[in-house]
Design a protein around this motif. Structure first.
Motif, PDB file in Angstrom:
ATOM      1  N   ALA A  93      73.612 -13.612  42.084  1.00 55.01           N
ATOM      2  CA  ALA A  93      74.289 -12.798  43.126  1.00 55.01           C
ATOM      3  C   ALA A  93      73.631 -11.915  44.004  1.00 55.01           C
ATOM      4  O   ALA A  93      72.542 -11.550  43.755  1.00 55.01           O
ATOM      5  CB  ALA A  93      75.136 -11.717  42.205  1.00 55.01           C
ATOM      6  N   VAL A 103      70.628 -14.746  36.810  1.00 54.97           N
ATOM      7  CA  VAL A 103      70.946 -14.360  35.486  1.00 54.97           C
ATOM      8  C   VAL A 103      70.020 -15.081  34.503  1.00 54.97           C
ATOM      9  O   VAL A 103      69.932 -16.263  34.563  1.00 54.97           O
ATOM     10  CB  VAL A 103      72.421 -14.894  35.309  1.00 54.97           C
ATOM     11  N   VAL A 112      64.933 -10.384  34.155  1.00 59.69           N
ATOM     12  CA  VAL A 112      65.998 -10.484  35.212  1.00 59.69           C
ATOM     13  C   VAL A 112      65.097 -10.963  36.544  1.00 59.69           C
ATOM     14  O   VAL A 112      64.184 -10.264  36.847  1.00 59.69           O
ATOM     15  CB  VAL A 112      67.044  -9.380  35.803  1.00 59.69           C
ATOM     16  N   PHE A 137      73.380 -15.259  28.882  1.00 56.43           N
ATOM     17  CA  PHE A 137      74.273 -14.917  29.971  1.00 56.43           C
ATOM     18  C   PHE A 137      74.418 -16.214  31.030  1.00 56.43           C
ATOM     19  O   PHE A 137      73.490 -17.304  31.078  1.00 56.43           O
ATOM     20  CB  PHE A 137      73.971 -13.829  30.939  1.00 56.43           C
ATOM     21  N   THR A 140      77.982 -14.358  37.028  1.00 54.02           N
ATOM     22  CA  THR A 140      77.500 -13.075  37.272  1.00 54.02           C
ATOM     23  C   THR A 140      78.502 -12.601  38.614  1.00 54.02           C
ATOM     24  O   THR A 140      79.270 -13.590  39.299  1.00 54.02           O
ATOM     25  CB  THR A 140      76.100 -12.919  37.758  1.00 54.02           C
ATOM     26  N   VAL A 148      75.005  -5.506  39.298  1.00 56.96           N
ATOM     27  CA  VAL A 148      75.117  -6.695  39.055  1.00 56.96           C
ATOM     28  C   VAL A 148      75.605  -7.085  37.525  1.00 56.96           C
ATOM     29  O   VAL A 148      74.851  -6.550  36.804  1.00 56.96           O
ATOM     30  CB  VAL A 148      73.905  -7.713  39.557  1.00 56.96           C
ATOM     31  N   VAL A 149      76.472  -7.584  37.382  1.00 58.36           N
ATOM     32  CA  VAL A 149      77.317  -7.785  36.019  1.00 58.36           C
ATOM     33  C   VAL A 149      77.011  -9.286  35.512  1.00 58.36           C
ATOM     34  O   VAL A 149      77.417 -10.205  36.210  1.00 58.36           O
ATOM     35  CB  VAL A 149      78.734  -7.353  35.945  1.00 58.36           C
ATOM     36  N   PHE A 150      76.217  -9.431  34.402  1.00 61.19           N
ATOM     37  CA  PHE A 150      76.156 -10.850  33.824  1.00 61.19           C
ATOM     38  C   PHE A 150      77.317 -11.342  32.678  1.00 61.19           C
ATOM     39  O   PHE A 150      77.532 -10.540  31.895  1.00 61.19           O
ATOM     40  CB  PHE A 150      74.876 -10.992  33.196  1.00 61.19           C
TER      41      PHE A 150
END
Length: 222
Positions: A93, A103, A112, A137, A140, A148-150
């Motif tokens: 992302a 990710v 990361v 994960f 994302t 930033v969300v995994f």
């Protein structure tokens, strides 16, 4: 991914070229990259940056792939001095500052990955004090607050990376939310899909994940 010039770019995992689709003409082409890279399981996911380039998340490759959709050129940025394990990252992302966040996947991916397309530099931010599980994960999304969300795969939580200070947080998912804890240990929890969604027609504010299997969906309904 849709590049800055409107063309859709397909990430080459095992293919010998980058797929490019022009939605204005319905034309599909393949840009040969076999002279630059070989092998299998090279890239998994990618992200567009401010210009016409698309950055590919390295999985088996020891280099970040960069494709320029405007000129049809492909380059590799070697990062083997920082990480050279297999199964590195799955998904990417673009953060608000323009850097591309990768990710973490396998247990030996100890951090990361962050790639700066402005300088072609790569950094690995250690997360071993938070998580060491294998196949962590997969997928994302960039949240509205810039983090930033995994999407969780086998891990019992949601991964959150904050580009503002390059910090990582693991937000635990209560086992009762998805039924028995056996679901976590016997099957992947989520599909590799994470995106912003709008609650009740309001502006996008939530990151939503897609369920992987009917058994998990059934557990969610209980």
């Amino acid at each position: 991914m849709t590049a800055g010039n409107g063309k859709v770019v397909f990430v080459p995992r095992n293919a010998g070229g980058v797929g490019v689709f022009d939605p204005t003409t319905d034309m599909f082409s393949v840009v040969d990259i076999s002279g630059s890279i070989s092998g299998v399981d090279r890239f998994d996911g990618g992200a567009t940056v401010a210009d016409s380039r698309v950055v590919f998340a390295l999985w088996g490759s020891n280099s970040v792939g960069v494709f320029d959709a405007l000129w049809g050129t492909f380059t590799l940025v070697d990062v083997s001095s920082t990480i050279d394990t297999a199964g590195k990252f799955r998904g990417a992302a673009t953060a608000g500052d323009g850097r591309v966040v990768f990710v973490p996947w396998e247990s030996f991916t100890a951090g990361v990955g962050v790639f700066d397309p402005k300088t072609d530099t790569f950094k690995l931010f250690d997360i071993v004090d938070k998580i060491t599980i294998n196949e962590k994960f997969n997928g994302t999304a960039l949240a509205g607050n810039g983090r930033v969300v995994f999407a969780p795969y086998y891990v019992h939580g949601v991964g959150v990376f904050d580009p503002a200070d390059d910090s990582f947080t693991l937000v635990e998912i209560p086992s009762g939310m998805f039924g028995s804890t056996e679901i976590y240990s016997t099957a992947p929890l989520m599909r590799a899909t994470a995106r912003l969604c709008s609650p009740l027609g309001k502006p996008p504010a939530l990151v939503c994940f897609a369920f992987l299997s009917p058994s998990v969906r059934a557990a969610r309904r209980r």
